[in-house]
Design a protein around this motif. Structure first.
Motif: not given
Length: 92
Positions: A33-45
């Protein structure tokens, strides 16, 4: 291929183990992994990663298949695109 980097996207309903399962499969193929972005919007990963390999004879189709199967097992959609293809498809 002129680049050894890939864009990996993961989308689905949030639950425990998604990141662990995806990164485990990546490790099995020596994908870093060079770069990573992760988020949770309500219950959507949602997660997007820039990943890289160092192997010259890397089997991209086998990796794509393994990631897709892992996504199915986790109940998420996983897409792996070579960086060059991703940039070409998303150019203005």
């Amino acid at each position: 291929m002129s680049s050894s980097r890939f864009i990996i996207t993961v989308i689905g309903i949030d639950k425990v183990g998604i990141v662990a399962g995806i990164t485990q499969t990546m490790a099995e193929y020596n994908v870093n992994i060079v770069d990573i972005s992760q988020t949770i919007m309500d219950d959507l990963f949602t997660m997007i990663m820039l990943a890289q390999i160092t192997e010259e004879n890397f089997d991209l189709s086998a990796f794509q298949q393994a990631m897709s199967e892992k996504g199915t097992a986790l109940g998420v959609e996983v897409k792996v695109q070579h960086e060059d293809a991703f940039r070409f498809m998303h150019r203005i």
